[in-house]
Design an enzyme around this catalytic site. Sequence first.
Site, PDB file in Angstrom:
ATOM      1  N   ALA A 221      -1.608  -0.162  12.223  1.00 27.18           N
ATOM      2  CA  ALA A 221      -2.757  -1.013  12.573  1.00 27.18           C
ATOM      3  C   ALA A 221      -3.549  -1.360  11.315  1.00 27.18           C
ATOM      4  CB  ALA A 221      -3.647  -0.310  13.587  1.00 27.18           C
ATOM      5  N   GLY A 222      -2.985  -2.244  10.501  1.00 25.59           N
ATOM      6  CA  GLY A 222      -3.643  -2.591   9.257  1.00 25.59           C
ATOM      7  C   GLY A 222      -3.546  -1.448   8.255  1.00 25.59           C
TER       8      GLY A 222
ATOM      9  N   ASP B  48      -4.670  -6.245   4.165  1.00 23.15           N
ATOM     10  CA  ASP B  48      -4.659  -6.115   5.629  1.00 23.15           C
ATOM     11  C   ASP B  48      -5.523  -4.927   6.042  1.00 23.15           C
ATOM     12  OD1 ASP B  48      -4.042  -6.742   8.254  1.00 23.15           O
ATOM     13  OD2 ASP B  48      -2.083  -5.764   8.240  1.00 23.15           O
TER      14      ASP B  48
ATOM     15  N   HIS C 298       3.190   0.133   4.414  1.00 21.18           N
ATOM     16  CA  HIS C 298       3.804  -1.015   5.095  1.00 21.18           C
ATOM     17  C   HIS C 298       5.187  -1.351   4.532  1.00 21.18           C
ATOM     18  CE1 HIS C 298      -0.268  -1.671   6.606  1.00 21.18           C
ATOM     19  NE2 HIS C 298       0.209  -2.595   7.429  1.00 21.18           N
TER      20      HIS C 298
ATOM     21  N   ASP D 263       0.809  -1.225   0.000  1.00 20.33           N
ATOM     22  CA  ASP D 263       0.000   0.000   0.000  1.00 20.33           C
ATOM     23  C   ASP D 263       0.841   1.274   0.000  1.00 20.33           C
ATOM     24  OD1 ASP D 263       1.020  -0.298   2.545  1.00 20.33           O
ATOM     25  OD2 ASP D 263      -0.851   0.187   3.587  1.00 20.33           O
TER      26      ASP D 263
END
Length: 368
Positions: free
Chosen positions: A301-302, A266, A243, A240
């Site tokens: 967090a995702g 995720d 990450h 993305d």
Amino acid sequence: MTTMTVLSADKVVTPGGILEPGWVGVEDGRITRVEQGRPERADRHAHVIVPGFVDIHCHGGGGASFDSADPDECVRAAAFHLEHGTTTLVASLVTASPAELERRASVLAELADDGVLAGIHYEGPFLSVARKGAHDPTLLRDPDPATVERLLKVPNVRMMTLAPELDGGLDAVRRVRDAGVVPAVGHTDATYDVAVEATRAGARVATHLFNGMRPLHHREPGPILALLEAPEVVVELVGDGVHLHPAIVAHVARVAGGARTALVTDSIAAAGMSDGEYTLGGLDVEVRDGVARLAEGGSIAGSTATTAAVFRQTVRASGVALEEAVRLAATTPATLLGLTDRGAIAPGLRADLVLLDTDLRVQSVVTA
């Protein structure tokens, strides 16, 4: 008599190469024709046609979470991702108590029976406190046989992520494998040697490689190198742009190859939503500039991405070839799940298709 729907494009990405131009014929939810050239008529035209995306790691989206145990909310999350090109979706559950995980998974199992989801992924509770990421450390635990068995008894479980260095970790990998569920290594502080043992015990997925695991070091390579070296392991990449650096995505795609690399989102409930406050597994999450982090500690967090966005990022920013990116976003994850009826554009397969514009943004979605 069924009339064939004709979808044409400047580029149709098939397992045998890119047809420029090309067209796809669809009847009764199946692909019946895949041809080079321009058809005599077309019901829809796009710049690119690719197979429907397959996301094996997703916690929610569109303001809805798979952790909610609310069937309507879970359907909304799946519908959001379908609208953005994900035609096959595995719902991921973050760490909770075994009883709560069982309750949430039972709801998801029914949705899988209805065809809304392709199955369930337990991301926890058998994870390392040292590499917990956005998981509640008070709920993490060693994988005792009774609890592993309890969670595996829920129908439609596809994958379980665990840290193999935990007490009973390698035995749990074997038990998950023997149950016909994919064992995944993630949120782990395992050494290189332990991670190698996990792959020999049956681990077949690296959960969001690099994230939530002991980092690569030249004297102790840790799990990253062990998982990359194992020819039977599929490595997840959250491509993305948050990450992982785009160069890492490009490098792993080259080293592991398209048959061993899967793009995942995720994503959490905040996907497709505005910045603000959210929750994940009972923990407070703040989303700023589209990046989700724990309110306490700042751990990622995702994501707030869709598979379409990750796919576009992989092509545009990482420079992965269009046909290879299709393998990462559709073919490889479908193969991992054993879903041989999808993940590519070929006669006889499900008509799960995504029509993209010149900027590789979703124009429309066709589903079987």
